[in-house]
Design a protein around this motif. Structure first.
Motif, mmCIF file in Angstrom:
data_model
loop_
_atom_site.group_PDB
_atom_site.id
_atom_site.type_symbol
_atom_site.label_atom_id
_atom_site.label_comp_id
_atom_site.label_asym_id
_atom_site.label_seq_id
_atom_site.Cartn_x
_atom_site.Cartn_y
_atom_site.Cartn_z
ATOM 1 N N ASP A 186 3.200 -12.433 4.205
ATOM 2 C CA ASP A 186 4.556 -11.923 4.414
ATOM 3 C C ASP A 186 4.678 -10.701 3.517
ATOM 4 O O ASP A 186 4.826 -10.830 2.300
ATOM 5 N N ILE A 187 4.548 -9.510 4.119
ATOM 6 C CA ILE A 187 4.497 -8.277 3.324
ATOM 7 C C ILE A 187 5.449 -7.213 3.850
ATOM 8 O O ILE A 187 5.820 -7.222 5.013
ATOM 9 N N GLU A 188 5.818 -6.310 2.963
ATOM 10 C CA GLU A 188 6.374 -5.009 3.322
ATOM 11 C C GLU A 188 5.254 -4.027 3.015
ATOM 12 O O GLU A 188 4.511 -4.219 2.041
ATOM 13 N N TYR A 189 5.111 -2.976 3.828
ATOM 14 C CA TYR A 189 4.025 -2.034 3.591
ATOM 15 C C TYR A 189 4.500 -0.602 3.781
ATOM 16 O O TYR A 189 5.502 -0.335 4.437
ATOM 17 N N LYS A 190 3.739 0.303 3.176
ATOM 18 C CA LYS A 190 3.959 1.739 3.346
ATOM 19 C C LYS A 190 2.602 2.419 3.276
ATOM 20 O O LYS A 190 1.807 2.127 2.392
ATOM 21 N N ILE A 191 2.350 3.305 4.239
ATOM 22 C CA ILE A 191 1.122 4.098 4.281
ATOM 23 C C ILE A 191 1.547 5.558 4.294
ATOM 24 O O ILE A 191 2.353 5.957 5.139
ATOM 25 N N ALA A 192 1.024 6.329 3.345
ATOM 26 C CA ALA A 192 1.442 7.735 3.259
ATOM 27 C C ALA A 192 0.307 8.594 2.726
ATOM 28 O O ALA A 192 -0.496 8.135 1.906
ATOM 29 N N GLN A 193 0.260 9.838 3.180
ATOM 30 C CA GLN A 193 -0.699 10.815 2.660
ATOM 31 C C GLN A 193 -0.017 11.702 1.650
ATOM 32 O O GLN A 193 1.198 11.941 1.716
ATOM 33 N N GLN A 194 -0.811 12.204 0.700
ATOM 34 C CA GLN A 194 -0.304 13.147 -0.285
ATOM 35 C C GLN A 194 -1.419 14.087 -0.709
ATOM 36 O O GLN A 194 -2.585 13.805 -0.478
ATOM 37 N N ASP A 195 -1.048 15.184 -1.319
ATOM 38 C CA ASP A 195 -2.054 16.152 -1.819
ATOM 39 C C ASP A 195 -2.575 15.739 -3.172
ATOM 40 O O ASP A 195 -2.038 14.988 -3.882
#
Length: 118
Positions: A109-118
């Motif tokens: 049971d998760i919340e997730y976030k996937i993001a790119q950055q420099d």
């Protein structure tokens, strides 16, 4: 000549679709997931950032192992959060983000976030 035009049209449609998929992570993808496991694949290129981060908050009662392309495994205990990162290459490529219960199975049971950055 018609076959050539169809090939050009098909190539154009394919090349338009792939950058839109990669663009998807420029602002991040987030949500929640529950069940036996979580898996999401995204098409990335370094034009949106040279690093991709995969963050989760574990709302369940089972520890969760997270990976990007099967690497960088980190275990997030119940009630905590954490992330892993991976370098994004110049060439467009699929990146697979996984979260699975560990060590003995169960549900997540998760919340997730996937993001790119420099």
């Amino acid at each position: 000549m018609i076959a050539g035009m169809l090939c050009v049209l098909a190539w154009g449609m394919w090349s338009i679709k792939r950058p839109q998929e990669a663009q998807m992570l420029q602002d991040s993808v987030k949500g929640s997931a529950a069940g036996a496991a979580f898996e999401k694949t995204a098409v990335l290129t370094d034009s949106n950032g040279k690093i991709v981060n995969f963050w989760i908050r574990n709302n369940g009662t089972t520890s969760v192992a997270i990976t990007i392309n099967g690497k960088g495994s980190r275990t997030i205990k119940p009630g905590t959060e954490g992330h892993i990162s991976a370098d994004v290459g110049y060439f467009t490529k699929d990146y697979t983000f996984k979260a699975s219960p560990t060590p003995n199975g169960g549900d997540i049971d998760i919340e997730y976030k996937i993001a790119q950055q420099d």
